[in-house]
Every structure is written in C-alpha cells, then in structure tokens.
Scaffold this motif. Structure first.
Motif, PDB file in Angstrom:
ATOM      1  N   ASN A  30       2.314  -2.921 -12.381  1.00  0.00           N
ATOM      2  CA  ASN A  30       2.366  -4.383 -12.321  1.00  0.00           C
ATOM      3  C   ASN A  30       1.678  -4.974 -13.556  1.00  0.00           C
ATOM      4  O   ASN A  30       0.455  -4.916 -13.680  1.00  0.00           O
ATOM      5  CB  ASN A  30       1.660  -4.830 -11.028  1.00  0.00           C
ATOM      6  N   GLY A  32       1.079  -7.845 -14.281  1.00  0.00           N
ATOM      7  CA  GLY A  32       0.269  -9.040 -14.009  1.00  0.00           C
ATOM      8  C   GLY A  32      -1.147  -8.699 -13.583  1.00  0.00           C
ATOM      9  O   GLY A  32      -1.968  -9.593 -13.351  1.00  0.00           O
ATOM     10  N   VAL A  33      -1.461  -7.430 -13.413  1.00  0.00           N
ATOM     11  CA  VAL A  33      -2.794  -7.008 -12.966  1.00  0.00           C
ATOM     12  C   VAL A  33      -3.305  -5.954 -13.944  1.00  0.00           C
ATOM     13  O   VAL A  33      -2.649  -4.939 -14.155  1.00  0.00           O
ATOM     14  CB  VAL A  33      -2.722  -6.394 -11.543  1.00  0.00           C
ATOM     15  N   LYS A 193      -6.043 -10.044 -11.346  1.00  0.00           N
ATOM     16  CA  LYS A 193      -4.791 -10.604 -11.884  1.00  0.00           C
ATOM     17  C   LYS A 193      -5.084 -11.210 -13.245  1.00  0.00           C
ATOM     18  O   LYS A 193      -6.163 -11.759 -13.452  1.00  0.00           O
ATOM     19  CB  LYS A 193      -4.291 -11.711 -10.961  1.00  0.00           C
TER      20      LYS A 193
END
Ligand code: FE2
Ligand code: FE2
Length: 195
Positions: A30, A32-33, A193
C-alpha cells in the motif's frame, strides 16, 4: 532426544519470522502507508544469521554425520540439505538487495521485494519440511541411546560459551522483531498513513 526438540523449536522460530515477514511485505504494497523499514531489517538480519550461525552448523556437524553413518541411504538427501544450507545464504543476499532498493526508492520496489520474500520463504519452508519429514523421524527411529547422548551433548549450547551468547543474542533480536512489528504480526505501532 533434547537435540530433536531443539531443532523443531528453532524451525518454529524461523517459521514465525518468515510468516511475519511475508505478512508485512504484503502490507507494504500500500503506497499510502509508509512501512517501518527497521522491522524488515531486523527480520532479514535474523533469518540470515540465526540459521547461518547457530542452526545449520549444528545440523551439519552433529546430526547429519551420525545419521549418514547409521543410514547410508539418507546420504543423498543429506547432501541436498547441506547444499541448501549454502544456497540459503546466497538467497538472503537477494533479499537484502531488494530491501535496500525498496527503502531507498519507496514506494518503488514494493512488488519486487514481496516476490523476493515469497521466494525465500518458500525455499526455506521446503528445506525445513524435508528435514522434518525425512531426517528427524529417521533419527528418532534409528538412533541408539548412545547416539542421542552424543548428539544431545554436542547440541547443548550451555557447554559452548560462544553458542550460549549467540543464542541469547538471537532471543533478544526475536523480541525486538515482535516489539517493532505492527499488529497482527507483533506488538509495535501501526504504520502511519502518508498525508
Ligand atoms: Fe537445515
Ligand atoms: Fe533445520
């Protein structure tokens, strides 16, 4: 028979770290993290050094020779396992290279890192399965009490101060991995995040 118990426990510890590494490498897909790379470094350090310095040498030196002497038909599988002990160290270098790239260029390199982790975990599980299915049951079946005394004495890390120190270091590193890794793998903080 303490030595067999010890090998099985060490396989469980290596396996737990491999499971954790696979899970976190998936979570790290991911973009976004941002992952905490310290936990990846600690895990790879563990799976590089623990088998290399403590686990495989014990199998190579103390378990395989008496087993091959009792059961010559196991020589072929023992040769394969010895070769895998050497190949494993090379595969860990791949793992380290893909982690360095991933950390430097994040979020680039995530998919390659995951593929390398999965390949390494598969390799090592196959190796441990072979030992658990073909080597340990044969030793349990064919070793005499005298064979066991010799293997258990050799395995007893407390008799070897250097191995004793290393074993404590690896337990400390395992604890560090658990405290760094976010749930559900460990007890560490969740990755944040990116805003
Ligand atoms: Fe092994
Ligand atoms: Fe092993």
């Amino acid at each position: 028979m303490k030595a067999i118990q010890k090998i099985r426990e060490e396989h469980r510890a290596i396996s737990a770290v491999l499971h954790g590494l696979k899970q976190l490498a998936r979570d790290a897909q991911n973009a976004g993290v941002k992952p905490d790379f310290a936990v990846f470094r600690a895990m790879i350090h563990y799976i590089d050094e623990f088998p290399e310095q403590l686990h495989h040498p014990k199998e190579d030196r103390y378990l395989f020779p008496p087993l091959a002497a009792r059961l010559p038909k196991l020589q072929r599988v023992i040769d394969e396992l010895r070769a895998e002990h050497k190949d494993g160290a090379k595969l860990v270098r791949e793992l380290e290279r893909s982690l360095v790239f991933f950390e430097d260029r994040w979020p680039l390199g995530a998919a390659e890192f995951l593929a390398t982790v999965d390949a390494y975990a598969e390799f090592h599980w196959k190796h441990m399965r072979k030992e658990e299915q073909e080597i340990l049951p044969a030793a349990e079946h064919y070793f005499s009490p005298g064979d066991w005394d010799a293997v258990d004495r050799a395995f007893d890390a407390n008799r070897d101060p250097i191995a004793g120190i290393k074993e404590r270091d690896f337990q400390a590193l395992f604890t560090r991995i658990v405290s760094l890794a976010p749930e559900p793998v460990g007890l560490g903080e969740r990755w944040k995040k990116v805003s």
